[in-house]
Write an enzyme that holds these catalytic residues in place. Structure first.
Site: not given
Length: 180
Positions: A64, A101
């Site tokens: 994006r 993560e």
């Protein structure tokens, strides 16, 4: 940024519950991109950040960040450099691994697209945990360029990305148009 502009941008960002997995509130910017008034306002605001910090090139982070950074580069009269996932760029690249993560990832940049005369503004849509932005700053410096700063549409403050990014910024500014 004016209160009206802030409201315009916020009104065009849609919350999508439980995407891409349960418990996540995804911030969908596609309604903002579909609105030419909002997209133009965002492009102008980010181009202004580039001008204020003396950027000579704009880096967009996959994916994006490409959508936001390319029109900003055109508006500001600057070159656009994509930072891609590993294995997506032909030719000589510099790569940087970083922690996610739940694992690791790697990004790359064309080595010859930046040099010591460049001041580079990193542009992305969201600052979450800061891992991708941090890795991009390392790539820019390894290519011999100077970091002009990081400019993002939206900072997810509760995820701590700013704190993670501060050491890597080395005094360069981090500007978030919106903080949620």
């Amino acid at each position: 940024m004016t209160a009206d502009m802030r409201e315009l941008l916020l009104s065009r960002i849609r919350d999508v519950s439980d995407y891409p997995k349960p418990g996540v509130m995804f911030k969908d910017i596609t309604p903002l991109l579909a609105d030419p008034t909002a997209f133009t306002a965002l492009t102008d605001a980010l181009a202004d950040v580039c001008a204020r910090h003396g950027a000579t090139k704009v880096v967009g982070l996959e994916a994006r960040g490409f959508i936001l950074a390319a029109p900003v580069a055109v508006r500001a009269g600057l070159g656009f450099i994509p930072v891609r996932k590993a294995g997506k760029l032909p030719g000589a690249t510099l790569s940087q691994a970083y922690e996610l993560e739940y694992g690791t990832a790697e990004i790359e940049i064309h080595a010859e697209d930046l040099d010591g005369d460049d001041r580079v503004m990193v542009i992305d849509d969201v600052l979450a945990t800061g891992g991708t932005a941090e890795a991009s700053l390392e790539l820019i410096r390894r290519a011999g360029a100077e970091v002009a700063g990081v400019a993002i549409l939206m900072e997810l403050g509760f995820l701590g990305g700013r704190a993670r990014l501060e050491p890597a910024l080395q005094g360069a500014p981090l500007e978030a148009l919106l903080t949620v």
